[in-house]
Each structure stands twice: as structure tokens, then as C-alpha cells.
Write a protein that holds these residues in place. Structure first.
Motif, short mmCIF file in Angstrom:
data_model
loop_
_atom_site.label_atom_id
_atom_site.label_comp_id
_atom_site.label_asym_id
_atom_site.label_seq_id
_atom_site.Cartn_x
_atom_site.Cartn_y
_atom_site.Cartn_z
N ILE A 430 -33.21 19.36 9.81
CA ILE A 430 -33.94 20.57 9.01
C ILE A 430 -32.76 21.63 8.91
O ILE A 430 -31.75 21.83 9.53
CB ILE A 430 -35.02 21.16 10.27
CG1 ILE A 430 -35.67 22.51 9.61
CG2 ILE A 430 -34.24 21.89 11.72
CD1 ILE A 430 -36.97 22.82 10.49
N ILE A 431 -33.04 22.30 7.76
CA ILE A 431 -32.05 23.38 7.44
C ILE A 431 -32.99 24.77 7.25
O ILE A 431 -33.93 24.65 6.29
CB ILE A 431 -31.34 23.28 6.17
CG1 ILE A 431 -30.17 22.07 6.52
CG2 ILE A 431 -30.27 24.61 5.57
CD1 ILE A 431 -29.48 21.53 5.16
N THR A 432 -32.82 26.02 7.79
CA THR A 432 -33.70 27.01 7.72
C THR A 432 -32.82 28.27 8.01
O THR A 432 -31.65 28.16 8.20
CB THR A 432 -34.41 26.83 8.70
OG1 THR A 432 -35.61 27.96 8.73
CG2 THR A 432 -34.09 26.93 10.36
N ASP A 433 -33.61 29.42 7.83
CA ASP A 433 -33.07 30.65 7.92
C ASP A 433 -33.56 31.42 9.10
O ASP A 433 -33.33 32.71 9.36
CB ASP A 433 -32.90 31.45 6.65
CG ASP A 433 -34.21 31.71 6.10
OD1 ASP A 433 -35.40 31.50 6.83
OD2 ASP A 433 -34.40 32.25 4.97
N ASP A 434 -34.20 30.60 9.92
CA ASP A 434 -34.79 31.36 10.75
C ASP A 434 -34.97 30.45 12.08
O ASP A 434 -35.31 29.25 12.26
CB ASP A 434 -36.60 31.28 10.72
CG ASP A 434 -37.53 32.06 11.59
OD1 ASP A 434 -36.96 32.38 12.90
OD2 ASP A 434 -38.50 32.47 11.13
N VAL A 435 -34.33 31.01 13.31
CA VAL A 435 -34.12 30.11 14.43
C VAL A 435 -35.18 29.90 15.11
O VAL A 435 -35.37 28.56 15.49
CB VAL A 435 -33.18 31.06 15.46
CG1 VAL A 435 -32.98 30.47 16.80
CG2 VAL A 435 -31.84 31.39 14.97
N ALA A 436 -36.24 30.74 15.02
CA ALA A 436 -37.71 30.28 15.69
C ALA A 436 -38.29 29.09 15.17
O ALA A 436 -38.72 28.15 15.77
CB ALA A 436 -38.50 31.53 15.69
N VAL A 437 -38.09 28.61 13.71
CA VAL A 437 -38.42 27.72 13.10
C VAL A 437 -37.66 26.44 13.61
O VAL A 437 -38.49 25.51 13.59
CB VAL A 437 -38.34 27.83 11.34
CG1 VAL A 437 -38.57 26.44 10.81
CG2 VAL A 437 -39.06 29.10 11.05
N ALA A 438 -36.39 26.42 13.44
CA ALA A 438 -35.53 25.48 14.15
C ALA A 438 -36.16 24.88 15.87
O ALA A 438 -36.18 23.58 16.11
CB ALA A 438 -34.19 25.70 14.17
N GLU A 439 -36.31 26.05 16.40
CA GLU A 439 -36.88 25.79 17.74
C GLU A 439 -38.25 25.15 17.74
O GLU A 439 -38.59 24.20 18.59
CB GLU A 439 -36.88 27.19 18.75
CG GLU A 439 -35.55 27.72 18.81
CD GLU A 439 -35.76 29.12 19.56
OE1 GLU A 439 -36.86 29.62 19.71
OE2 GLU A 439 -34.62 29.62 19.83
N GLU A 440 -38.97 25.63 16.89
CA GLU A 440 -40.40 25.03 16.82
C GLU A 440 -40.24 23.57 16.31
O GLU A 440 -40.74 22.60 16.93
CB GLU A 440 -41.19 25.84 15.70
CG GLU A 440 -42.55 24.83 15.49
CD GLU A 440 -43.35 25.89 14.48
OE1 GLU A 440 -44.64 25.25 14.18
OE2 GLU A 440 -42.90 26.75 14.07
N TRP A 441 -39.33 23.33 15.51
CA TRP A 441 -39.26 21.86 15.00
C TRP A 441 -38.57 20.87 16.07
O TRP A 441 -38.92 20.02 16.24
CB TRP A 441 -37.99 21.99 13.81
CG TRP A 441 -37.83 20.49 13.19
CD1 TRP A 441 -36.58 19.75 13.50
CD2 TRP A 441 -38.27 19.72 12.30
NE1 TRP A 441 -36.61 18.75 12.58
CE2 TRP A 441 -37.77 18.68 11.71
CE3 TRP A 441 -39.61 19.97 11.45
CZ2 TRP A 441 -38.13 17.86 10.98
CZ3 TRP A 441 -39.97 19.00 10.54
CH2 TRP A 441 -39.14 18.12 10.30
N ALA A 442 -37.72 21.51 17.00
CA ALA A 442 -37.18 20.54 18.12
C ALA A 442 -38.37 20.20 18.98
O ALA A 442 -38.23 19.24 19.76
CB ALA A 442 -35.93 21.50 18.70
#
Length: 576
Positions: A430-442
Motif C-alpha cells: 500500500i502507498i498512501t499519504d495517511d498514516v491511519a490508512v496504512a495502520e487500518e490496512w495492516a
């Protein structure tokens, strides 16, 4: 008693397990500040993760092979500067289930070949511009057969790689903005974070390498488990690197990279040369010193001890070793081939009790008159000018870039690797500009996977021990609780006495304070033998005549002792 001790030991061990498991469960129930992982039941079917496409630049779970083939492009290029036989990017990529199956329908991108160049890439859903939002890239790697030599890093390709035709030409020299991920060869292992910085003064590109992680990461290359790698680069020029959601490296783009982003303001003048008469010697030989007339350079360092005396009993005529008298020439000894046979030497037994054997020589001692070769002493150099350094001048290439975060935009992402270990598996990129989105993906990918692995492999005892290892205070609590409980159980089982033991008046045993202890002593001594005879005779035999003890009171009735029936001896009660 031994059986009781074993039972208590087993009970104590059980209490340790129950207490530790309870602590683990209590800790899990607290939740703290960490995100709660929703546990997927074993019989629940795996679903590919979904996330709002507006929040990401790329989200790839590799579960849809048809979609993967449409989107990802294998390189057709050749690596430059290597032998033609290995220059082609002919490593094979396939969508496969992990060799250690976790979920039924979970797949990953697997590099199936070894010792071959392999490259594959895809365009982002939209380019990433380094402006006012952080850049976050996150992906999983499973080194299914470990890793001896090779990389598992990812490249974020720079603007200019904009089409699938460009992706087919992807090779090691393709411009990238960031390279991130693990790399190992032999004992040298790294977790790369490299960014290519553009010189604002002349437009040249230079790679900047981050400092090493603060933690050792040896296990990720050999435990064959999935690991999650996360890179966060922020607009304030700070960065963080996480492995399995734990920070292992962090710092500043301006301070923690080699070479530094900004060059020094001053440099050594390359045209400045050290003068020929520049004297850097701090001390020199004293030119006025002369050797003393009585200085004897020929005197030896060691002399024979003039006071030494040969010990009494020294055997001058006895050698220290003699031929072994018990040695026998081997039967296969060939004197023409092997030469004349000689017995091996052994210590002379005659010397064992003597202070020494052979010719005696007095020992040597240091010569008190020895001075050695004379050398003139050193003195401070009157012409000393210090260590020479070139003069400093302003750096003609100096610049100050206060925003190294403003990197070249990213248009594509790819893996360009060489590995000596096959079966590298990549997943959930995943590549994003929102840390929360990466955490949700994890949470919906990696954490679910790790939870399933934990459920499949860890027993209650394993989880308790693991938790106690992370929280040493648990051992103290469990030990104290177990000692208290075991102590109470021991007291209940062994501490109280039976009624007959506690009250001597309720037994026929003779006590120390019994004044009539001697009245029936002879009778009591004969009683066991008579009782044994009575048992042998039994009620079916003729009654056994029992001689009773005479008493002064002939009228006293006979008393049945201990409730004895037929065939048991009766006696009169004692006088009080």
C-alpha cells in the motif's frame, strides 16, 4: 507422604499455568492504547482486504491473478555491465499461496527463481507529489526459505516512468526516488532507506543513505515468518521506519543521512600546499648531549650468577633421558627402508629423586652494569609549528536545501532484485499519504495473519511464557500467589491431627502419666500372640481358653476390649 508431595507439586505447576494464562488474558482485555485486532474464526472464509481507493495511491493484495496480470509488467530489459548469460531479467514471478498456508484464499507475489535478475513493476493509480502530506509505503515480505544473500526491497520509481512501455524497460539504472526494504548477504544485513536528492544548484542527483537501525534485525532473514515493513516520510523532513509495527529507526532527512543533504559552507583549499620548512616534530634529539666517558656499550645484558652453587645430590653422570628398556623393535621394521631401529627415549628414573641430572651450569642473572647503546635524550623542538592543515575557503558548491522532503514525484513502483534464495513472497502493498490508512490496512491484513499464526502455533502455556518474558513482574506475582495457595493446601492436608492423636484419653495406649502402666504389662505383652491365635482359630473353631490375669477384686465383671467378639480375650478393668 511422597505421594502427597507429588500431588502438591503438580497442583503448584497447574496454578502457575492458570495464573500466567489469567494474567495474559487480563492484559489482552485491558486493551491499553493499542488498536484491537479482530480475531477471525478458523472456519471463517478469508476475504481480500478492501479500502477506500480515494485514500491510496496503490493498494495491492495479489489475491486476484487476472487483475494482477493486467496491471503488473515484467521487465524485458538487460542489466548493464554484467555477463551476457545473466544480464537478462528472466527471473520468474508467480501468484501463489504461501508454502505455510494461513488462509485458504490468501495469495502473494512470489519470486520463484534464484540466482537470476528479476524485475516487475506497476504504475500508481495516481502520481504522488511531495507537497504537504506524508509519504507512506508499506508491504509484507515472507522469506519462505530464509535468506542467505539477496534483497527484498522496493523501488518507488520517479517521474518519467509513466507508461507500460517504460515498465518493460525497468532495470537497475531506472531512476527511482526512494528505495526501501531489507537486504542481506552473509553476515551483512541492512534495512535500506535511500532517497535520491536533486542538487538545487546544478541539478545533479546523489543518493542519500539513512543511518543504520537502532535494533538488530537478524531474525527476519531466518524465521520464515511474514514481516511488515513501513516507511513514513513527513513534510517536516522527519522519517520513521517500522518493522511489524515497531519503530526500529527514525530521524531527520537533514541530519541522519550519508552523505548529508547540505554540503559544508567551507572546505579545504585544494590549492594550498604545506611549506617545505614546516616543522611538525614536537620533540627533537638534544644536539648538545654527549655520551658519558664511563658508558660501557659492550657490557652484556645477562651474566652468570657468581653466587650460584650446584645442589647437593646432582647426578652429573646420569643423562636426563634414556632409551626405553621395555621398547621392542616392531616385527615389520625394515632396516633397509626404515634405517637402524632405536628405542624411544623416556625420562631417566634415576633423576626422579635427584635435584637434577647431566652437566650442571650456573644460571644467569641481569647484569647490574648493563647500559646498552647510548642515545641522546629528546627535547622540545624550538621550531615546532604544529600540525599543518590547509586553509579553509568558502565552498563553491555550497547550497542550503531546507526542504529535502520535496523529492521527485513518484509515478510507479517495482521490485528489481537478485536473490540466492527462492520463494520470496510479497504481499499487501500500500502507498498512501495517511498514516491511519496504512495502520487500518495492516490491521485487516498483516495483524489478522499474525493472529492466525499465533492461534495455530501457540499453546496457552507458550502465550503465558511469552507474556511473562515481556513482563518480568508476572513471575514475582505468580510465585507469591502459588506459595500462598500451596501453603494453605499443605496446612489443610497435613497440619491438623486426628482425634485419637490429639486426645490421649481416648486410646488404650499407655501414656507417660499413667500410674497403672505396670499393672498389666505382662498381660499386654502376651496380648498380640493371643489375638493372632484367635484370628487363626476363627469362630468356626473351638473357643480358645484364655488365661486371665488375677485380680484382688474377683467380683469385677469382665470388659470386652475394643469391641472384640467371639474368640477375643476379655479382661477385667484396671483398678483406679
Amino acid at each position: 507422604m511422597a505421594l502427597l508431595s507429588r500431588k502438591l507439586y503438580l497442583l503448584g505447576a497447574l496454578l502457575v499455568l492458570v495464573s500466567a494464562a489469567g494474567v495474559v488474558q487480563a492484559d489482552n482485555d485491558e486493551g491499553d492504547d493499542e488498536a484491537t485486532v479482530e480475531v477471525v474464526e478458523e472456519d471463517e472464509k478469508y476475504h481480500s482486504p478492501q479500502i477506500n481507493p480515494e485514500k491510496v495511491y496503490l493498494a495491492e493484495h495479489f489475491d486476484d491473478e487476472a487483475a494482477f496480470k493486467k496491471k503488473w509488467v515484467k521487465s524485458e530489459a538487460k542489466k548493464q555491465g554484467v555477463d551476457e548469460n545473466i544480464a537478462k531479467y528472466d527471473g520468474k514471478w508467480e501468484i501463489q499461496t504461501p508454502s505455510r498456508k494461513i488462509f485458504k484464499d490468501d495469495f502473494g507475489l512470489v519470486l520463484t527463481t534464484e540466482a537470476k535478475h528479476a524485475a516487475i513493476s506497476t504504475l500508481l493509480d495516481k502520481p504522488f507529489e511531495f507537497k504537504d502530506k506524508p509519504f507512506v509505503v508499506q508491504y509484507e515480505v515472507t522469506m519462505q526459505e530464509g535468506q542467505n544473500c539477496g534483497g527484498a526491497y522496493i523501488k518507488l520509481l520517479s517521474r518519467g516512468t509513466n507508461t507500460k512501455a517504460d515498465l518493460r524497460k525497468f532495470y537497475d539504472q531506472t531512476p527511482y526516488t526512494i528505495m526501501f526494504g531489507p537486504d542481506k548477504c552473509g553476515n551483512d544485513n541492512k534495512l535500506h532507506f535511500i532517497f535520491r536528492h536533486k542538487n538545487p544548484k546544478n541539478g545533479t542527483i546523489e543518493e542519500k543513505h539513512s543511518k543504520k537501525p537502532t535494533q538488530r534485525l537478524d531474525d527476519i532473514y531466518k524465521d520464515k515468518e511474514p514481516h511488515l515493513y513501513t516507511l513514513i516520510v513527513r513534510p517536516d523532513n522527519t522519517f520513521s521506519i517500522l518493522v511489524d509495527n515497531k519503530e526500529v529507526n527514525a530521524g531527520s532527512l537533514l541530519e541522519d543521512f550519508t552523505p548529508p543533504v547540505n554540503p559544508p559552507e567551507e572546505i579545504d583549499d585544494p590549492n594550498d600546499k604545506k611549506p617545505e620548512d614546516w616543522d611538525e616534530r614536537e620533540k627533537v634529539v638534544d644536539p648538545s648531549a654527549t655520551k658519558p666517558e664511563d658508558w660501557d656499550e659492550t657490557a652484556p645484558a645477562q651474566i652468570v650468577d657468581p653466587n650460584a652453587v650446584k645442589p647437593d645430590g646432582w647426578l652429573d653422570d646420569e643423562p636426563e633421558t634414556i632409551p626405553d628398556p621395555e621398547a621392542v623393535k616392531p616385527s615389520d621394521w625394515d632396516e633397509e627402508m626404515d634405517g637402524e631401529w632405536e628405542a624411544p627415549l623416556v625420562d631417566n628414573p634415576a633423576c626422579a629423586a635427584a635435584p637434577g641430572c647431566g652437566g650442571w651450569l650456573p644460571p644467569t642473572i641481569p647484569n647490574p652494569n648493563y647500559k646498552g647503546i647510548w642515545r641522546a635524550p629528546l627535547i622540545a623542538n624550538p621550531n615546532y609549528k604544529g600540525k599543518w592543515t590547509p586553509r579553509r575557503i568558502p565552498n563553491p558548491d555550497y547550497y542550503k536545501d531546507e526542504q529535502p522532503f520535496r523529492m521527485t514525484p513518484i509515478h510507479a513502483v517495482g521490485f528489481e532484485l537478485w536473490s540466492m534464495s527462492p520463494a520470496l513472497l510479497f504481499d499487501n502493498l500500500i502507498i498512501t499519504d495517511d498514516v491511519a490508512v496504512a495502520e487500518e490496512w495492516a490491521q485487516i491484513t498483516f495483524m489478522q495473519k499474525r493472529a492466525k499464526i499465533s492461534r495455530d502455533s501457540d499453546s496457552v502455556f507458550d502465550r503465558a511464557i511469552k507474556f511473562a518474558g515481556d513482563n518480568p513482574w508476572v513471575y514475582a506475582v505468580v510465585i507469591v500467589v502459588c506459595f500462598v495457595i500451596v501453603g494453605l493446601i499443605t496446612y489443610v492436608c497435613c497440619g491438623s491431627k486426628s482425634e485419637s492423636e490429639s486426645d490421649p484419653k481416648k486410646t488404650d495406649a499407655v501414656g507417660e502419666d499413667d500410674p497403672h502402666a505396670s499393672d498389666g504389662e505382662d498381660e499386654l505383652q502376651d496380648e498380640p500372640e493371643r489375638a493372632r491365635k484367635a484370628d487363626l482359630e476363627g469362630p468356626e473353631h473351638e473357643p480358645v481358653e484364655v488365661e486371665t490375669v488375677s485380680s484382688t477384686d474377683d467380683s469385677a465383671p469382665l470388659v470386652d476390649t475394643e469391641g472384640a467378639g467371639d474368640g477375643q480375650r476379655k479382661r477385667k478393668p484396671r483398678k483406679e
